[in-house]
Design an enzyme around this catalytic site. Structure first.
Site, mmCIF file in Angstrom:
data_model
loop_
_atom_site.group_PDB
_atom_site.id
_atom_site.type_symbol
_atom_site.label_atom_id
_atom_site.label_comp_id
_atom_site.label_asym_id
_atom_site.label_seq_id
_atom_site.Cartn_x
_atom_site.Cartn_y
_atom_site.Cartn_z
ATOM 1 N N SER A 113 0.827 -1.208 0.000
ATOM 2 C CA SER A 113 0.000 0.000 0.000
ATOM 3 C C SER A 113 0.858 1.254 0.000
ATOM 4 O O SER A 113 0.539 2.239 -0.675
ATOM 5 C CB SER A 113 -0.928 0.018 1.217
ATOM 6 N N ILE A 135 0.240 -8.078 9.482
ATOM 7 C CA ILE A 135 0.631 -9.244 10.281
ATOM 8 C C ILE A 135 1.934 -9.832 9.750
ATOM 9 O O ILE A 135 2.576 -10.617 10.426
ATOM 10 C CB ILE A 135 -0.466 -10.337 10.302
ATOM 11 N N ASP A 136 2.317 -9.478 8.520
ATOM 12 C CA ASP A 136 3.532 -10.063 7.922
ATOM 13 C C ASP A 136 4.808 -9.397 8.460
ATOM 14 O O ASP A 136 5.897 -9.950 8.344
ATOM 15 C CB ASP A 136 3.506 -9.903 6.397
ATOM 16 N N GLY A 179 2.079 -14.857 6.342
ATOM 17 C CA GLY A 179 3.310 -14.064 6.301
ATOM 18 C C GLY A 179 3.765 -13.713 4.903
ATOM 19 O O GLY A 179 4.785 -13.057 4.723
ATOM 20 N N HIS A 280 -7.209 -17.047 8.299
ATOM 21 C CA HIS A 280 -7.501 -15.631 8.548
ATOM 22 C C HIS A 280 -7.742 -15.280 10.010
ATOM 23 O O HIS A 280 -7.841 -14.088 10.318
ATOM 24 C CB HIS A 280 -8.659 -15.176 7.666
ATOM 25 N N GLN A 282 -5.586 -15.292 12.011
ATOM 26 C CA GLN A 282 -4.352 -14.559 12.365
ATOM 27 C C GLN A 282 -4.507 -13.057 12.163
ATOM 28 O O GLN A 282 -3.725 -12.256 12.658
ATOM 29 C CB GLN A 282 -3.185 -15.051 11.501
ATOM 30 N N ARG A 283 -5.501 -12.662 11.401
ATOM 31 C CA ARG A 283 -5.721 -11.224 11.182
ATOM 32 C C ARG A 283 -6.729 -10.675 12.186
ATOM 33 O O ARG A 283 -7.130 -9.514 12.082
ATOM 34 C CB ARG A 283 -6.202 -11.008 9.741
HETATM 35 O O1 F6P Z 1 -0.615 -9.620 3.947
HETATM 36 C C1 F6P Z 1 -1.449 -10.139 4.901
HETATM 37 C C2 F6P Z 1 -1.927 -11.509 4.509
HETATM 38 O O2 F6P Z 1 -2.754 -12.016 5.552
HETATM 39 C C3 F6P Z 1 -0.820 -12.509 4.194
HETATM 40 O O3 F6P Z 1 -0.183 -13.018 5.331
HETATM 41 C C4 F6P Z 1 -1.577 -13.540 3.393
HETATM 42 O O4 F6P Z 1 -0.747 -14.253 2.501
HETATM 43 C C5 F6P Z 1 -2.542 -12.688 2.612
HETATM 44 O O5 F6P Z 1 -2.691 -11.463 3.325
HETATM 45 C C6 F6P Z 1 -3.890 -13.327 2.426
HETATM 46 O O6 F6P Z 1 -4.629 -12.505 1.623
HETATM 47 P P1 F6P Z 1 -6.180 -12.710 1.370
HETATM 48 O O7 F6P Z 1 -6.905 -12.165 2.561
HETATM 49 O O8 F6P Z 1 -6.420 -11.914 0.148
HETATM 50 O O9 F6P Z 1 -6.428 -14.172 1.222
#
Ligand code: F6P
Length: 358
Positions: A113, A135-136, A179, A280, A282-283
């Site tokens: 971004s 998170i990466d 990651g 997800h 993890q987010r």
């Molecule tokens: O960049 C953050 C992230 O969660 C990465 O760790 C992961 O590879 C990607 O986004 C997953 O993206 P999406 O939500 O588009 O599947």
């Protein structure tokens, strides 16, 4: 000093814990200065799509509401590339900013971004300040980005939970974490979750190395093991395990956990393996105290930078200090992976974790 009166703020890229704490911080710090804040919906889409999509944010949106304590983005975010030309998008972005009369735009985003939106802002002559989140943890020039610490906590909790079932069933359990192409999340979580093996994209590994470590665990009398693998890890030969792409043709990571599980089972009978792909969650999760604090400090610092007349910079947490770098420096530094000689990797090796070949 500055003649700023009205700013926009947007969250861009994959969401993470702590974004709403950043929004609260920016909105409150701006209100203290008498500025208006326009929250742009769904990343840059709110400014590049027509009609424009936004709302005016006030401290009431966040105070005495659960929002600053929650994950996700109050404003929505955007994590997929677009097929329209960058020139067209930059033009629409600039027109959107001018239509709303924004004096500057704050962008809460990761390395991608910072790169893309700073390009729009440069092309359209819009003032921008970046606030790093992901998170990466691969945004350059900042030791930590908002959201990373919470993601580590989610992975660590998963390892704590996996340990008990691994022990009951005498298994080697594999945890595949996110990651992208950076191993920060895997390495930090493997250390906090006391894993036996951690594989990251930055360090080559061998099946022999993995099996040797599992055998050493077994010989020690322990009947279970934990393996963390980062989604960006490739096969021993350096090939991607999946050719999956998203709706705009970008690579989707994942699948390495299952690949490794099959490989280990086919070549070693010491432990049964099973795979957990954390995905997800993890987010999400409750933002940790560290992420909330970082969010508040970086948000307020971004507002202060604008107030002092600075622009085109990204605020950062570097070497224990809050500082800032030019967006050109950030873009030039590019995505920052895990340093194979970092204290974390060294410590992991020092405590006997297999983290790949030296
Ligand atoms: O960049 C953050 C992230 O969660 C990465 O760790 C992961 O590879 C990607 O986004 C997953 O993206 P999406 O939500 O588009 O599947």
């Amino acid at each position: 000093m500055t003649n700023i009166k009205k700013i926009g703020i947007l969250t861009s890229g994959g969401d993470c814990a702590g974004l709403n704490a950043v929004l609260m911080s920016v909105v409150n710090a701006s209100a203290e200065k008498g500025w208006e804040v326009y929250g742009i919906h769904d990343g840059t889409d709110g400014l590049t799509n027509r009609p424009l999509s936004y709302e005016i944010l006030t401290p009431e949106n966040f105070s005495a509401t659960p929002w600053p304590r929650l994950s996700g983005s109050y404003l929505g975010s955007l994590n997929t590339g677009v097929k329209e030309s960058q020139e067209v998008l930059a033009q629409r972005f600039g027109e959107g900013v001018r239509e709303l009369g924004l004096d500057a735009v704050l962008v809460v985003g990761g390395d991608g971004s910072m790169n893309i939106v700073s390009g729009y802002c440069k092309a359209a002559g819009v003032k921008m300040i970046g606030i790093p989140k992901t998170i990466d943890n691969d945004t350059p020039l900042t030791d930590f980005s908002v959201g990373f610490n919470t993601a580590c906590q989610v992975c660590t909790t998963a390892l704590d939970d996996l340990m008990t079932t691994a022990r009951s069933h005498h298994r080697a359990l594999i945890l595949e974490v996110m990651g992208r192409d950076a191993g920060h999340l895997a390495m930090h979580s493997a250390i906090s979750g006391f894993a036996d093996i951690c594989l990251v994209p930055e360090i080559p590994y061998t099946l022999e190395g993995i099996i040797n470590k599992l055998e050493a665990v077994k010989k020690s009398g322990r009947t279970s093991a934990l393996i963390v693998v980062s989604e960006g890890v490739k096969t021993e030969k350096g090939e991607a395990v999946t050719g999956a792409v998203n709706m705009v043709g970008e690579k989707i990571n994942g699948g390495i956990g299952d690949y490794l599980s099959g490989l280990i089972n086919a070549n070693y009978k010491g432990f049964q393996t099973r795979v957990t792909k954390l995905g997800h969650v993890q987010r999400s999760g409750n933002p940790t105290a560290f992420d909330r604090g970082l969010a508040v400090v970086l948000g307020a610092s971004a507002v202060q930078l604008l107030a002092e007349g600075h622009t085109n910079r990204m605020v950062a947490y570097s070497g224990g200090k809050i500082t800032s770098f030019t967006l050109d420096e950030v873009v030039e530094a590019g995505t920052t992976g895990l340093n194979a000689n970092s204290p974390y990797v060294k410590a992991a090796r020092a405590i006997g974790m297999y983290v790949g070949e030296e």
